[in-house]
Scaffold this motif. Structure first.
Motif, PDB file in Angstrom:
ATOM      1  N   LEU A 288     -42.154 -10.417  33.330  1.00  0.00           N
ATOM      2  CA  LEU A 288     -41.105 -10.826  34.279  1.00  0.00           C
ATOM      3  C   LEU A 288     -41.648 -10.887  35.711  1.00  0.00           C
ATOM      4  O   LEU A 288     -41.238 -11.745  36.496  1.00  0.00           O
ATOM      5  CB  LEU A 288     -39.905  -9.882  34.197  1.00  0.00           C
ATOM      6  CG  LEU A 288     -39.074  -9.993  32.916  1.00  0.00           C
ATOM      7  CD1 LEU A 288     -38.027  -8.879  32.862  1.00  0.00           C
ATOM      8  CD2 LEU A 288     -38.415 -11.361  32.809  1.00  0.00           C
TER       9      LEU A 288
ATOM     10  N   ALA B  55     -43.332 -14.156  36.039  1.00  0.00           N
ATOM     11  CA  ALA B  55     -42.312 -15.202  36.223  1.00  0.00           C
ATOM     12  C   ALA B  55     -41.794 -15.187  37.656  1.00  0.00           C
ATOM     13  O   ALA B  55     -41.632 -16.249  38.281  1.00  0.00           O
ATOM     14  CB  ALA B  55     -41.161 -15.003  35.244  1.00  0.00           C
TER      15      ALA B  55
ATOM     16  N   ARG C  10     -40.533 -20.547  33.709  1.00  0.00           N
ATOM     17  CA  ARG C  10     -39.663 -20.719  32.544  1.00  0.00           C
ATOM     18  C   ARG C  10     -40.383 -20.250  31.271  1.00  0.00           C
ATOM     19  O   ARG C  10     -39.804 -19.580  30.432  1.00  0.00           O
ATOM     20  CB  ARG C  10     -39.227 -22.182  32.419  1.00  0.00           C
ATOM     21  CG  ARG C  10     -38.471 -22.548  31.161  1.00  0.00           C
ATOM     22  CD  ARG C  10     -37.250 -21.721  30.882  1.00  0.00           C
ATOM     23  NE  ARG C  10     -36.114 -22.116  31.695  1.00  0.00           N
ATOM     24  CZ  ARG C  10     -34.931 -21.516  31.600  1.00  0.00           C
ATOM     25  NH1 ARG C  10     -34.742 -20.535  30.743  1.00  0.00           N
ATOM     26  NH2 ARG C  10     -33.950 -21.883  32.373  1.00  0.00           N
TER      27      ARG C  10
ATOM     28  N   TYR D 159     -40.499 -16.468  31.210  1.00  0.00           N
ATOM     29  CA  TYR D 159     -39.161 -15.945  30.928  1.00  0.00           C
ATOM     30  C   TYR D 159     -38.817 -16.125  29.446  1.00  0.00           C
ATOM     31  O   TYR D 159     -38.343 -15.201  28.787  1.00  0.00           O
ATOM     32  CB  TYR D 159     -38.118 -16.622  31.813  1.00  0.00           C
ATOM     33  CG  TYR D 159     -36.732 -16.106  31.543  1.00  0.00           C
ATOM     34  CD1 TYR D 159     -36.304 -14.901  32.101  1.00  0.00           C
ATOM     35  CD2 TYR D 159     -35.866 -16.800  30.710  1.00  0.00           C
ATOM     36  CE1 TYR D 159     -35.044 -14.409  31.828  1.00  0.00           C
ATOM     37  CE2 TYR D 159     -34.598 -16.307  30.434  1.00  0.00           C
ATOM     38  CZ  TYR D 159     -34.195 -15.117  30.996  1.00  0.00           C
ATOM     39  OH  TYR D 159     -32.940 -14.627  30.721  1.00  0.00           O
TER      40      TYR D 159
ATOM     41  N   HIS E  11     -40.631 -13.752  27.235  1.00  0.00           N
ATOM     42  CA  HIS E  11     -40.015 -12.421  27.310  1.00  0.00           C
ATOM     43  C   HIS E  11     -38.763 -12.359  26.437  1.00  0.00           C
ATOM     44  O   HIS E  11     -38.580 -11.412  25.660  1.00  0.00           O
ATOM     45  CB  HIS E  11     -39.672 -12.082  28.767  1.00  0.00           C
ATOM     46  CG  HIS E  11     -38.707 -10.955  28.890  1.00  0.00           C
ATOM     47  ND1 HIS E  11     -39.055  -9.650  28.643  1.00  0.00           N
ATOM     48  CD2 HIS E  11     -37.388 -10.949  29.211  1.00  0.00           C
ATOM     49  CE1 HIS E  11     -37.990  -8.887  28.808  1.00  0.00           C
ATOM     50  NE2 HIS E  11     -36.976  -9.644  29.159  1.00  0.00           N
TER      51      HIS E  11
ATOM     52  N   GLN F 157     -34.485  -8.827  34.515  1.00  0.00           N
ATOM     53  CA  GLN F 157     -34.439 -10.057  33.727  1.00  0.00           C
ATOM     54  C   GLN F 157     -33.283 -10.941  34.195  1.00  0.00           C
ATOM     55  O   GLN F 157     -33.438 -12.158  34.334  1.00  0.00           O
ATOM     56  CB  GLN F 157     -34.272  -9.724  32.244  1.00  0.00           C
ATOM     57  CG  GLN F 157     -34.094 -10.938  31.362  1.00  0.00           C
ATOM     58  CD  GLN F 157     -33.794 -10.563  29.921  1.00  0.00           C
ATOM     59  OE1 GLN F 157     -34.125  -9.477  29.455  1.00  0.00           O
ATOM     60  NE2 GLN F 157     -33.170 -11.467  29.203  1.00  0.00           N
TER      61      GLN F 157
ATOM     62  N   ILE G 290     -34.144 -12.663  37.458  1.00  0.00           N
ATOM     63  CA  ILE G 290     -35.102 -13.753  37.227  1.00  0.00           C
ATOM     64  C   ILE G 290     -34.361 -14.966  36.658  1.00  0.00           C
ATOM     65  O   ILE G 290     -34.568 -16.104  37.094  1.00  0.00           O
ATOM     66  CB  ILE G 290     -36.229 -13.314  36.254  1.00  0.00           C
ATOM     67  CG1 ILE G 290     -37.062 -12.183  36.859  1.00  0.00           C
ATOM     68  CG2 ILE G 290     -37.100 -14.492  35.846  1.00  0.00           C
ATOM     69  CD1 ILE G 290     -37.850 -12.544  38.077  1.00  0.00           C
ATOM     70  N   TYR G 291     -33.497 -14.732  35.686  1.00  0.00           N
ATOM     71  CA  TYR G 291     -32.739 -15.825  35.072  1.00  0.00           C
ATOM     72  C   TYR G 291     -31.860 -16.527  36.106  1.00  0.00           C
ATOM     73  O   TYR G 291     -31.788 -17.761  36.135  1.00  0.00           O
ATOM     74  CB  TYR G 291     -31.873 -15.293  33.927  1.00  0.00           C
ATOM     75  CG  TYR G 291     -31.031 -16.366  33.296  1.00  0.00           C
ATOM     76  CD1 TYR G 291     -31.608 -17.293  32.432  1.00  0.00           C
ATOM     77  CD2 TYR G 291     -29.675 -16.472  33.577  1.00  0.00           C
ATOM     78  CE1 TYR G 291     -30.848 -18.294  31.859  1.00  0.00           C
ATOM     79  CE2 TYR G 291     -28.906 -17.466  33.012  1.00  0.00           C
ATOM     80  CZ  TYR G 291     -29.489 -18.381  32.155  1.00  0.00           C
ATOM     81  OH  TYR G 291     -28.735 -19.375  31.593  1.00  0.00           O
TER      82      TYR G 291
END
Length: 193
Positions: A67, A70, A94, A97, A100, A137, A140-141
């Motif tokens: 992460l 990313a 991407r 991510y 992961h 996470q 990041i998303y």
């Protein structure tokens, strides 16, 4: 005193001394056997715990690092760069991510192993570590989807990702310290919860 009486008295004292020595030796042997069993029990408990803790810690660190990679690709989109560089960075982010997410089921399995092995103070830090990793996470998303959908992200997104990254790493460190303390307990006198 009569010689026969003295002989009987001497035999009785000798028998009492021998019997007392035998009782003392039996009590000491029993105590040593208990201590040996307690130490063996602690070793039997320690080894599966150690394996479960190590597997969880390795998985959390690997996911955290993925992460973080990313995030580093996403940060490129906050800097002046050519469109091709930003597009390649976004694609790489991407991929990190998605990699992961595809592997995230294993973390749940590793967490379950830690919960089974216990003790409570270790499982609670494992839960906190999993939660902090999930928050990282999610951040990041959020940034990834904003950049893909709108071509930009909120002004504070970079700082927010860094904050979640730091929280995730701190929770990881708290877990490994709690796990280390649980494994270091000798199991005889200081068995963890």
């Amino acid at each position: 005193m009569d010689a026969g009486f003295a002989a009987v008295l001497g035999a009785a004292v000798g028998a009492l001394g021998t019997g007392s020595a035998a009782i003392g030796a039996a009590v000491l042997a029993r105590s040593q056997a208990r201590a040996q069993l307690a130490a063996e029990h602690a070793r039997i408990i320690r080894e599966p715990r150690k394996a479960a803790y190590a597997a969880f810690a390795e998985k959390v660190l690997a996911d955290h690092n993925r992460l973080t990679t990313a995030m580093n690709y996403l940060v490129i989109n906050f800097r002046p760069a050519r469109a091709a560089v930003r597009e390649a960075a976004l694609t790489s982010a991407r991929q990190c991510y998605e990699s992961h997410v595809a592997d995230s089921e294993l973390l749940g399995h590793r967490y379950a192993q830690v919960v089974v092995e216990g003790p409570l103070r270790v499982t609670s830090t494992a839960a906190a570590s999993s939660a902090a990793l999930a928050a990282f996470q999610g951040e990041i998303y959020q940034c990834l989807t904003e950049l893909e959908d709108a071509g930009h992200s909120g002004d504070d997104r970079e700082a927010s990702m860094e904050e979640r990254r730091t929280e995730s790493h701190q929770a990881y460190l708290e877990f490994i310290h709690a796990a280390s303390r649980a494994i270091a307990a000798d199991g005889v006198n200081t068995m963890p919860e």
